[in-house]
Design a protein around this motif. Structure first.
Motif, PDB file in Angstrom:
ATOM      1  N   PHE A  71      19.580  63.793  17.150  1.00 38.61           N
ATOM      2  CA  PHE A  71      20.160  63.107  18.135  1.00 38.61           C
ATOM      3  C   PHE A  71      19.970  61.842  18.300  1.00 38.61           C
ATOM      4  CE2 PHE A  71      19.553  67.786  19.098  1.00 38.61           C
ATOM      5  CZ  PHE A  71      20.721  68.026  19.505  1.00 38.61           C
ATOM      6  N   ALA A  72      21.137  61.174  17.927  1.00 39.92           N
ATOM      7  CA  ALA A  72      21.086  59.561  17.796  1.00 39.92           C
ATOM      8  C   ALA A  72      20.960  58.988  19.239  1.00 39.92           C
ATOM      9  CB  ALA A  72      22.460  59.110  17.457  1.00 39.92           C
ATOM     10  N   LEU A  73      19.985  58.139  19.133  1.00 36.67           N
ATOM     11  CA  LEU A  73      19.291  57.347  20.248  1.00 36.67           C
ATOM     12  C   LEU A  73      18.766  58.076  21.282  1.00 36.67           C
ATOM     13  CD1 LEU A  73      22.138  54.560  20.234  1.00 36.67           C
ATOM     14  CD2 LEU A  73      19.754  54.266  19.413  1.00 36.67           C
ATOM     15  N   GLN A  74      18.046  59.340  21.023  1.00 34.01           N
ATOM     16  CA  GLN A  74      17.835  60.309  22.447  1.00 34.01           C
ATOM     17  C   GLN A  74      16.447  59.484  22.803  1.00 34.01           C
ATOM     18  OE1 GLN A  74      19.375  63.387  22.749  1.00 34.01           O
ATOM     19  NE2 GLN A  74      18.206  63.618  24.383  1.00 34.01           N
ATOM     20  N   ASP A 134       4.710  59.513  20.669  1.00 36.39           N
ATOM     21  CA  ASP A 134       5.368  60.331  19.720  1.00 36.39           C
ATOM     22  C   ASP A 134       6.479  59.809  18.846  1.00 36.39           C
ATOM     23  OD1 ASP A 134       3.321  62.343  19.767  1.00 36.39           O
ATOM     24  OD2 ASP A 134       4.168  63.446  21.463  1.00 36.39           O
ATOM     25  N   LEU A 135       6.214  58.581  18.397  1.00 35.84           N
ATOM     26  CA  LEU A 135       7.431  58.081  17.559  1.00 35.84           C
ATOM     27  C   LEU A 135       7.716  58.559  16.372  1.00 35.84           C
ATOM     28  CD1 LEU A 135       9.104  55.248  17.725  1.00 35.84           C
ATOM     29  CD2 LEU A 135       7.387  54.190  16.104  1.00 35.84           C
ATOM     30  N   GLN A 136       6.597  59.350  15.782  1.00 38.60           N
ATOM     31  CA  GLN A 136       7.114  60.014  14.506  1.00 38.60           C
ATOM     32  C   GLN A 136       7.948  61.179  14.664  1.00 38.60           C
ATOM     33  OE1 GLN A 136       4.361  60.843  16.429  1.00 38.60           O
ATOM     34  NE2 GLN A 136       4.496  62.971  17.154  1.00 38.60           N
ATOM     35  N   TRP A 137       8.532  61.397  15.974  1.00 41.92           N
ATOM     36  CA  TRP A 137       9.632  62.602  15.959  1.00 41.92           C
ATOM     37  C   TRP A 137      11.024  61.415  16.550  1.00 41.92           C
ATOM     38  CZ3 TRP A 137       7.978  66.277  13.972  1.00 41.92           C
ATOM     39  CH2 TRP A 137       6.758  66.964  14.371  1.00 41.92           C
ATOM     40  N   ALA A 138      10.924  60.329  16.469  1.00 42.18           N
ATOM     41  CA  ALA A 138      12.213  59.639  17.055  1.00 42.18           C
ATOM     42  C   ALA A 138      13.154  59.827  15.890  1.00 42.18           C
ATOM     43  CB  ALA A 138      11.997  57.972  17.121  1.00 42.18           C
ATOM     44  N   ASP A 139      14.420  59.712  16.242  1.00 46.17           N
ATOM     45  CA  ASP A 139      15.713  59.890  15.419  1.00 46.17           C
ATOM     46  C   ASP A 139      16.037  58.661  14.630  1.00 46.17           C
ATOM     47  OD1 ASP A 139      18.035  58.223  17.256  1.00 46.17           O
ATOM     48  OD2 ASP A 139      16.593  59.192  18.473  1.00 46.17           O
ATOM     49  N   ALA A 140      16.664  58.759  13.663  1.00 51.53           N
ATOM     50  CA  ALA A 140      16.673  57.542  12.553  1.00 51.53           C
ATOM     51  C   ALA A 140      17.449  56.392  13.422  1.00 51.53           C
ATOM     52  CB  ALA A 140      17.592  57.932  11.364  1.00 51.53           C
ATOM     53  N   VAL A 173       9.208  55.961   9.111  1.00 47.07           N
ATOM     54  CA  VAL A 173       8.096  55.600  10.139  1.00 47.07           C
ATOM     55  C   VAL A 173       7.278  54.619   9.694  1.00 47.07           C
ATOM     56  CG1 VAL A 173       6.380  56.306  11.683  1.00 47.07           C
ATOM     57  CG2 VAL A 173       8.631  57.599  11.628  1.00 47.07           C
ATOM     58  N   ASP A 174       6.803  54.818   8.336  1.00 49.61           N
ATOM     59  CA  ASP A 174       5.822  54.064   7.837  1.00 49.61           C
ATOM     60  C   ASP A 174       6.467  52.696   7.553  1.00 49.61           C
ATOM     61  OD1 ASP A 174       3.951  56.148   7.744  1.00 49.61           O
ATOM     62  OD2 ASP A 174       4.315  56.909   5.442  1.00 49.61           O
TER      63      ASP A 174
END
Length: 935
Positions: A71-74, A134-140, A173-174
């Motif tokens: 989901f973009a920019l969620q 929890d940035l590891q779950w952020a959308d692209a 993310v890396d």
């Protein structure tokens, strides 16, 4: 037991608070916090945000979760509270775009641009702390915005706080971590286990008594993880295994083993909740870490009033947090435990039920889609009908989600189901929006064989034809369009649109007569069905066949008067017309109109999320300013382009930079530009047409090294017929330098051949600059200074300063050889003045060396070098930016006033910071207040 204070993290908090304090004082930055689940990332992050609030900063905070990656920019939307009731202009536009109701060519990119503008504006009016947990779950898309925010944080009082688990590993993310820590010199805080004394302090705080040896030994199994310590302790206390005696908390004889994991500890804690409350929490966990009371009522199939007691119990037990924004789990692990204790089959059914009741309640499509994506159940019944009604806006705002849902639906319907045609057509649109060209070609080719609805056939053919065009498969494009156009049942507007694309193919392949016919038919049909998109594409096609720049400009103006809509297709062709108009105005040397059109086109393309059009506009600007001699402005647009993926654009933008750096004697920078394209084979073939500046820069560097034969060898391929006259490119600018190098190397044969090639190009072109270049080449070979002086006057009339200086330098040398030293000195002095203005020290040194034999030298007043630092180094455009920074305006506000893109202003500010040797916009404004009279 609360224990909300942060224990054992004093050093980490000092680092975080230091960065926050610096931002509060005007120096932006970032922090990256990393560690395993439960280790205290959120606690440290929240402590940093509390410090930011104490310092009077604006604070924005969001948390990503595993359900929202598509989901973009969620998470960005959560940060900015886009669901709130009071929304300013930027927030309103972002919400509309993410709902698919805004205008532009790419809803997500357009929304991303407005997010950047919003945060930039906020940081201008007050220091800002922006945090994502929890940035590891952020959308692209959110990760992309975070990346671009580093540029704002390097100029403004903005601190970016990122909290992230080390696993699951995501390459993007890396990469973002490297960018944040590098660009912002952001400290990387890795949280490890608490030391035993810190665990003792934590337990003492929770129980108001220090732990005894038995309790300390039991809690050692938590491995120093604060959340695990707390949850284990909670479980032991609730089991009655801990008692306090003589001010010491000790473990009783075990009535049960301590929990073996943090998940088990949380599960044990949940056991103390009543069954109905736990069941309601499981329903809430399906909705994610954040949810509303109304959605909870829908998915749990209970009225809101009956949920109040259960929710209150969960809040009191520390499972949920309640706020104006809704309900949320106090820690994502609680939601994970609740989800994982539900069997997969039951969880799938619950997600399917949640999707159904939300759809029936008229919930936004993305909330429904979230549950459909979370279930592995085969779509059927209401789901398939709901997908047919999926709004077109969803395709533009969330193509990843739409693609997933449509592909699932295709597996669930039989070939004769009429809904299948709809899914196929919509999926081709989604694949085009995602630039998944190989998938588009495969699916679109199949769809044209099976889809029967004429309107859907047209949609598929349009998407497939555009995909062929984007991938350079023009022959297949032509064949496909011809076949579909032969179908008698093809309906408007697809017939006229496809005919316009066919016209473009025909004209580009030199089938001019058929191309003109189809273009005119497309215009007629487009006007009849009131489809400006068809008319616009047809006029773009006719521009290829225009008799000259003036006629092409008339076609562009006509198209812009017709294509005025803000929908995706209209905006795309409108921007293409605008980009062409910018280039044509430059080719006609109407620089005043060019500057205005350039600014307007850049700003609109950026606002519309049209990344390709933005890059095209910036590339045109970089090359125009290169030719005009405004090299600082050219480099500004080179820098504004950032990362360039398109290989032809990459060659051209790095070529512009390399040539400027080479001619300025900045060898290290020029070699870096050349190294950036070292992986591309551009010395021959079609790509060479995009590499004129790169090859010229290489030749100049070789000449500076004394290797003239190698420099000339680089230029020899320009003599080949394939580089004579092309639609968009011409070798005429390169041939002048080629002749000079060949003569310097004693290769009069190659010089004469190059002059003949230039003469042939001039005969094939009515452009006066090509004729002038041919005249220069002939004059170099014949050693005649008069045509060179005449060419210098012509180039001066079109403001092409580098070419003026080139013609003057060559005239000065030939006048010197003839003994006409008076005129030689005049030409020399004019060339010197231009080279000094350009900072072209390589050219200047070469000119001085060549004229020294005649006793012609620079006078004492012409020994100064171009100023590169300090206030005097600012360009007129940079001074305009400084004036507005001194007024307290943000980059987006300055961009709006100057009709520029936000990114262009941001790049201006970066150049100003470097020239003035200051750290941020606040310092620029402060210094400017004392110097306004001089600026």
């Amino acid at each position: 037991m609360s224990g909300d204070e942060v224990i054992g993290r004093e050093a980490e908090l000092d680092v975080l608070r230091g960065v926050v304090l610096a931002a509060a004082e005007g120096r932006g930055g970032g922090v990256w916090i990393e560690g395993e689940p439960g280790i205290g990332k959120s606690a440290v992050l929240n402590a940093g945000l509390a410090h930011a609030r104490f310092l009077g900063m604006r604070v924005f905070h969001g948390t990503a979760d595993s359900l929202t990656q598509l989901f973009a920019l969620q998470v960005i939307a959560e940060c900015l509270d886009l669901g709130g009731h009071t929304m300013d202009e930027y927030r309103s536009e972002i919400a509309e775009l993410l709902a698919g109701r805004g205008s532009g060519t790419n809803a997500v990119l357009a929304a991303s641009e407005r997010v950047l503008a919003l945060i930039d504006r906020e940081a201008t009016h007050a220091p800002v702390a922006l945090a994502i947990d929890d940035l590891q779950w952020a959308d692209a898309a959110s990760l992309g915005v975070w990346h671009k925010l580093t540029s704002i944080a390097s100029q403004a009082p903005l601190v970016l706080i990122s909290a992230c688990r080390p696993v699951p590993r995501r390459e993007e993310v890396d990469r973002l971590r490297e960018i944040v820590t590098d660009r912002l010199a952001a400290p990387l805080i890795r949280l490890g286990p608490l030391a035993p004394p810190d665990v003792t302090t934590m337990v003492t705080s929770l129980l108001s008594a220090p732990p005894g040896s038995g309790l300390t030994e039991a809690l050692a199994k938590a491995g120093g993880n604060p959340l695990y310590v707390r949850e284990m302790l909670n479980a032991l206390v609730r089991d009655g295994q801990v008692h306090v005696s003589r001010d010491v908390a000790e473990l009783d004889s075990p009535k049960g083993e301590p929990p073996a994991s943090v998940a088990a500890a949380i599960s044990r804690r949940l056991d103390f909740l009543p069954r109905p409350t736990r069941a309601i929490l499981r329903s809430g966990a399906l909705l994610g870490t954040h949810f509303s009371m109304s959605d909870l009522a829908l998915v749990s199939n209970r009225p809101v009033p009956t949920l109040v007691d259960a929710v209150s119990e969960a809040v009191e037990a520390g499972m949920l947090a309640d706020s104006d924004a809704g309900l949320s789990f106090r820690h994502p692990l609680i939601a994970e435990v609740l989800k994982n204790e539900t069997p997969t089959a039951i969880r799938d059914g619950m997600h399917g039920y949640a999707a159904k009741v939300l759809a029936e309640a008229g919930a936004p499509w993305d909330r429904v889609a979230r549950h459909l994506l979370a279930t592995s159940e085969r779509p059927e019944g209401w789901m398939l009908d709901w997908l047919v009604d999926l709004p077109a806006a969803a395709l533009h705002a969330a193509p990843l989600i739409a693609a997933d849902l449509l592909q699932r639906a295709l597996t669930a319907v039989h070939p004769g189901d009429p809904r299948r045609d709809f899914y196929l057509a919509r999926l081709t649109t989604v694949l085009r929006l995602q630039h998944r060209l190989d998938d588009l070609v495969a699916l679109g080719t199949e769809a044209l064989r099976t889809v029967s609805d004429p309107a859907l056939v047209g949609e598929v053919a349009w998407n497939l034809a555009r995909g062929f065009g984007m991938s350079g498969q023009s022959e297949r494009d032509w064949s496909l369009i011809s076949e579909v156009l032969d179908r008698p049942d093809l309906v408007p507007p697809w017939r006229s649109r496809l005919r316009a694309l066919l016209a473009s193919d025909l004209l580009f392949s030199d089938n001019r007569e058929d191309g003109r016919v189809h273009a005119q038919l497309a215009i007629s049909e487009g006007e009849s069905c009131d489809d400006p998109v068809s008319v616009g594409w047809a006029l773009v096609a006719l521009m290829v066949d225009a008799a000259g720049y003036s006629e092409a400009l008339e076609l562009a103006e006509r198209g812009l008067s017709v294509v005025v809509g803000g929908d995706m297709e209209s905006m795309d062709v409108r921007l293409l017309l605008m980009v062409n108009r910018v280039a044509l105005l430059a080719n006609l040397y109407r620089y005043g109109e060019f500057a205005t059109a350039l600014s307007a086109t850049s700003a609109l393309a950026e606002s519309a999320g049209a990344t390709t059009r933005v890059l095209q506009t910036q590339l045109v600007a970089a090359e125009v300013f290169l030719a005009a001699g405004d090299w600082d402005q050219s480099l500004l647009y080179v820098d504004a382009m950032g990362d360039v993926g398109h290989i032809q654009h990459l060659l051209r933008v790095r070529g512009a930079a390399a040539l400027i750096h080479a001619r300025r004697g900045q060898r290290e920078e020029a070699e870096a530009d050349l190294a950036a394209v070292a992986h591309v084979q551009y010395a021959s073939g079609v790509l060479r047409l995009n590499a004129q500046s790169l090859i010229e820069a290489q030749a100049l560097l070789l000449e500076a090294d004394g290797d003239l034969p190698a420099a000339v060898a680089l230029m020899v391929p320009w003599l080949e017929e394939q580089y004579s006259q092309r639609t968009q490119y011409s070798r005429w600018e390169t041939l002048m330098e080629f002749v000079r190098l060949a003569l310097a190397a004693g290769r009069t044969d190659l010089a004469a051949a190059a002059a003949r090639a230039a003469d042939q190009d001039a005969k094939n072109s009515d452009a006066p600059q090509v004729v002038a270049a041919a005249s220069v080449c002939q004059a170099l070979v014949s050693d005649d200074p008069q045509p060179l002086l005449a060419a210098a006057e012509y180039f001066d009339s079109i403001h092409a300063l580098p070419r003026v200086a080139f013609a003057l330098q060559e005239a000065a040398v030939r006048l010197g050889h003839r003994g006409d030293l008076s005129h030689a000195r005049d030409a020399f002095a004019r060339a010197v003045a231009i080279y000094q203005e350009l900072g072209a020290w390589l050219d200047l040194r070469r000119l001085e060396s060549r004229l020294r034999q005649f006793g012609v030298r620079r006078g004492p007043r012409s020994t100064h070098r171009k100023v590169t630092t300090g206030w005097e180094a600012l360009t007129p455009a940079e001074r305009e930016v400084v004036r507005r920074l001194a007024q307290g305006l943000s980059n987006p506000e300055i961009a709006q006033q100057l009709v520029l893109s936000r990114r262009t202003v941001e790049t201006h500010v970066a150049h100003i910071l470097r020239k003035l040797n200051v750290r941020n916009r606040v310092e620029i404004a402060r210094e400017a207040q004392n110097r306004l009279a001089q600026i």
